[in-house]
Design an enzyme around this catalytic site. Structure first.
Site, PDB file in Angstrom:
ATOM      1  N   LYS A  72       0.870  -1.227  -0.103  1.00 32.20           N
ATOM      2  CA  LYS A  72      -0.158   0.089   0.153  1.00 32.20           C
ATOM      3  C   LYS A  72       0.936   1.257  -0.084  1.00 32.20           C
ATOM      4  CE  LYS A  72      -3.939  -2.020   2.001  1.00 32.20           C
ATOM      5  NZ  LYS A  72      -5.117  -2.208   3.133  1.00 32.20           N
ATOM      6  N   ASN A  96      -5.308   1.910  -1.554  1.00 35.92           N
ATOM      7  CA  ASN A  96      -5.639   0.524  -1.625  1.00 35.92           C
ATOM      8  C   ASN A  96      -6.447   0.387  -2.901  1.00 35.92           C
ATOM      9  OD1 ASN A  96      -8.086   1.529  -1.009  1.00 35.92           O
ATOM     10  ND2 ASN A  96      -8.847  -0.018   0.268  1.00 35.92           N
ATOM     11  N   ASP A 111     -10.204   2.238   2.749  1.00 32.69           N
ATOM     12  CA  ASP A 111     -10.088   1.388   3.970  1.00 32.69           C
ATOM     13  C   ASP A 111     -10.923   2.347   5.006  1.00 32.69           C
ATOM     14  OD1 ASP A 111      -8.962  -1.012   3.304  1.00 32.69           O
ATOM     15  OD2 ASP A 111      -6.718  -0.166   3.790  1.00 32.69           O
ATOM     16  N   GLY A 136      -1.443   0.100  16.353  1.00 34.04           N
ATOM     17  CA  GLY A 136      -1.065  -0.356  14.952  1.00 34.04           C
ATOM     18  C   GLY A 136      -0.682   1.102  14.452  1.00 34.04           C
ATOM     19  N   GLY A 138       0.819   1.003  10.895  1.00 32.88           N
ATOM     20  CA  GLY A 138       1.069   0.531   9.411  1.00 32.88           C
ATOM     21  C   GLY A 138       0.221   1.066   8.571  1.00 32.88           C
ATOM     22  N   ALA A 140      -2.647  -0.124   7.094  1.00 33.74           N
ATOM     23  CA  ALA A 140      -4.285   0.090   7.441  1.00 33.74           C
ATOM     24  C   ALA A 140      -4.593   1.235   8.495  1.00 33.74           C
ATOM     25  CB  ALA A 140      -4.583  -1.318   8.085  1.00 33.74           C
ATOM     26  N   MET A 232      -9.359  -5.820  12.751  1.00 35.41           N
ATOM     27  CA  MET A 232      -9.523  -5.664  11.309  1.00 35.41           C
ATOM     28  C   MET A 232      -9.337  -7.061  10.698  1.00 35.41           C
ATOM     29  SD  MET A 232      -7.719  -2.089  10.045  1.00 35.41           S
ATOM     30  CE  MET A 232      -8.154  -0.539  10.896  1.00 35.41           C
TER      31      MET A 232
HETATM   32  P1  NDP Z   1       1.524  -3.380   7.955  1.00 33.81           P
HETATM   33  O1  NDP Z   1       2.666  -4.529   7.842  1.00 33.81           O
HETATM   34  O2  NDP Z   1       1.397  -2.048   7.553  1.00 33.81           O
HETATM   35  O3  NDP Z   1       1.699  -2.977   9.670  1.00 33.81           O
HETATM   36  C1  NDP Z   1       1.524  -3.861  10.798  1.00 33.81           C
HETATM   37  C2  NDP Z   1       1.367  -3.183  12.007  1.00 33.81           C
HETATM   38  O4  NDP Z   1       1.293  -4.275  13.161  1.00 33.81           O
HETATM   39  C3  NDP Z   1       2.520  -2.253  12.579  1.00 33.81           C
HETATM   40  O5  NDP Z   1       2.049  -1.369  13.120  1.00 33.81           O
HETATM   41  C4  NDP Z   1       3.377  -3.491  13.513  1.00 33.81           C
HETATM   42  O6  NDP Z   1       4.060  -2.637  14.312  1.00 33.81           O
HETATM   43  C5  NDP Z   1       2.161  -4.063  14.004  1.00 33.81           C
HETATM   44  N1  NDP Z   1       2.427  -5.355  14.475  1.00 33.81           N
HETATM   45  C6  NDP Z   1       2.896  -6.427  13.586  1.00 33.81           C
HETATM   46  N2  NDP Z   1       3.088  -7.526  14.268  1.00 33.81           N
HETATM   47  C7  NDP Z   1       2.914  -7.115  15.698  1.00 33.81           C
HETATM   48  C8  NDP Z   1       2.848  -8.001  16.989  1.00 33.81           C
HETATM   49  N3  NDP Z   1       3.238  -9.114  17.042  1.00 33.81           N
HETATM   50  N4  NDP Z   1       2.767  -7.358  18.015  1.00 33.81           N
HETATM   51  C9  NDP Z   1       2.148  -5.660  18.003  1.00 33.81           C
HETATM   52  N5  NDP Z   1       2.327  -5.121  16.934  1.00 33.81           N
HETATM   53  C10 NDP Z   1       2.380  -5.881  15.729  1.00 33.81           C
HETATM   54  O7  NDP Z   1       0.027  -3.868   7.870  1.00 33.81           O
HETATM   55  P2  NDP Z   1      -1.290  -3.372   7.410  1.00 33.81           P
HETATM   56  O8  NDP Z   1      -1.353  -2.121   8.398  1.00 33.81           O
HETATM   57  O9  NDP Z   1      -1.557  -3.110   6.019  1.00 33.81           O
HETATM   58  O10 NDP Z   1      -2.445  -4.287   8.000  1.00 33.81           O
HETATM   59  C11 NDP Z   1      -2.544  -4.522   9.304  1.00 33.81           C
HETATM   60  C12 NDP Z   1      -3.761  -5.384   9.495  1.00 33.81           C
HETATM   61  O11 NDP Z   1      -5.215  -5.067   9.111  1.00 33.81           O
HETATM   62  C13 NDP Z   1      -3.671  -6.908   8.742  1.00 33.81           C
HETATM   63  O12 NDP Z   1      -4.155  -7.985   9.867  1.00 33.81           O
HETATM   64  C14 NDP Z   1      -4.504  -6.658   7.593  1.00 33.81           C
HETATM   65  O13 NDP Z   1      -4.941  -7.948   7.091  1.00 33.81           O
HETATM   66  C15 NDP Z   1      -5.512  -6.013   8.176  1.00 33.81           C
HETATM   67  N6  NDP Z   1      -6.419  -5.193   7.354  1.00 33.81           N
HETATM   68  C16 NDP Z   1      -7.728  -5.711   7.071  1.00 33.81           C
HETATM   69  C17 NDP Z   1      -8.449  -4.872   6.106  1.00 33.81           C
HETATM   70  C18 NDP Z   1      -9.962  -5.091   6.047  1.00 33.81           C
HETATM   71  O14 NDP Z   1     -10.575  -4.593   5.042  1.00 33.81           O
HETATM   72  N7  NDP Z   1     -10.354  -6.011   6.867  1.00 33.81           N
HETATM   73  C19 NDP Z   1      -8.061  -3.826   5.338  1.00 33.81           C
HETATM   74  C20 NDP Z   1      -6.720  -3.308   5.522  1.00 33.81           C
HETATM   75  C21 NDP Z   1      -5.796  -4.210   6.736  1.00 33.81           C
HETATM   76  P3  NDP Z   1       5.582  -1.917  14.145  1.00 33.81           P
HETATM   77  O15 NDP Z   1       5.270  -0.667  13.565  1.00 33.81           O
HETATM   78  O16 NDP Z   1       6.016  -1.763  15.553  1.00 33.81           O
HETATM   79  O17 NDP Z   1       6.354  -3.130  13.313  1.00 33.81           O
END
Ligand code: NDP
Length: 292
Positions: A72, A96, A111, A136, A138, A140, A232
């Protein structure tokens, strides 16, 4: 509107991995329901080949694509260089949905609207005046901050494993916060923050922790007794995050299947100019998931 020279009306979702994606099923259902002639496929694109693939796709007759994990933010850079970003996508720093139109390449982020439609319409949740905890920082999370602020919560706290990323997002969106208290912090600081500023009415898990089967432990007292917990991520059973909240006594729980369907509907409307009904498609997917 779609470029009329684009006769074949091909669409796709690009991600890596992508085999699990429900988007082809969702868009096929929308197309059938609205009588639109189109194809929609899932394409696995590695991070190294994303830019090349985005250049090729319109030449192969693609009118639009959805972009999912992990592309993204890189796709956003691509649109910034080669096309136009919607206001919400420009601020989010993540796209997205792309459309190749008569005006060129457009990049959007549906989103946030998808999340709000799910929370407000499907789950009947009003966000005005609420204290929201967003986990989070990231792609999303970036995509939902502006629409969440537009729903006029009293407070929005972004908490992330890497505190600096949450703090940077809070700073980035500060001009849009109006009267909302907007803060970024590390997950490890939540206990102190809650003790000084109070509990949250709504928690939204936008981390990918549930993807790896992990949960996020919220300190006791983080949520009010009548809180709503949203993940999510979605699945056949409660996600690890929702299971942990249920174990802690939270009664209102929802996963991201509705958001997935709603964000797809906003993208479909952008591409085709017609709005599909989401509830029949949501019901079908929920049924498919529970029969897996
Ligand atoms: P990114 O990879 O961009 O970001 C991941 C985030 O999760 C970061 O903030 C990361 O923290 C954090 N993270 C990862 N692992 C852990 C952990 N074990 N403990 C704590 N924090 C953690 O992913 P996205 O933002 O694109 O997606 C996030 C989630 O949202 C996914 O599960 C995705 O499937 C879901 N999603 C669902 C949608 C829907 O329509 N239902 C739409 C978009 C996303 P750090 O910065 O410290 O690495």
């Amino acid at each position: 509107m779609t470029d009329q020279s684009c006769h074949t009306d091909h669409y796709a979702v690009l991600g890596h991995p992508i085999h699990h994606s429900m988007s082809p099923k969702i868009h096929a259902a929308f197309a059938e329901q609205t009588g639109q002639q189109l194809s929609y496929e899932a394409i696995d694109v590695s991070p190294e080949s994303l830019q090349t693939r985005l250049t090729q796709l319109p030449k192969e007759g693609f009118c639009g694509v959805n972009i999912t994990v992990p592309h993204k933010e890189v796709a956003w850079q691509y649109v910034k260089q080669h096309g136009l970003l919607s206001e919400r996508a420009a601020l989010a720093g993540a796209v997205n949905t792309l459309a190749w139109t008569t005006e060129g390449l457009l990049g959007d982020n549906t989103d946030g609207q998808g999340l709000l439609n799910d929370l407000q319409q499907r789950h009947g949740l009003s966000l005005a005046g609420k204290r929201i905890l967003l986990l989070g920082a990231g792609g999303a999370s970036r995509g939902v901050i502006l629409p969440l602020l537009a729903a006029h919560p009293a407070a929005l706290v972004i908490a992330n494993r890497t505190a600096a990323r949450a703090e940077a997002l809070a700073e980035l969106f500060a001009p849009q916060r109006a009267n909302c208290v907007l803060l970024g912090c590390g997950l490890g600081h939540l206990d102190r923050l809650t003790a000084s500023a109070g509990s949250f009415d709504v928690v939204i898990n936008a981390t990918s922790a549930s993807l790896g089967g992990e949960s996020i432990t919220l300190p006791t007292g983080t949520l009010t007794s009548d809180a709503f917990a949203y993940d999510m991520m979605y699945g056949k059973a409660l996600t690890p995050f929702l299971q942990a909240q249920q174990n802690a006594g939270v009664r209102h729980l929802a996963d991201g299947l509705g958001m997935l369907v709603e964000q797809a509907a906003v993208a479909f409307t952008l591409w085709r100019g017609v709005t599909p009904q989401t509830q029949p498609v949501y019901n079908q997917l929920r049924n498919d998931l529970s029969n897996k």
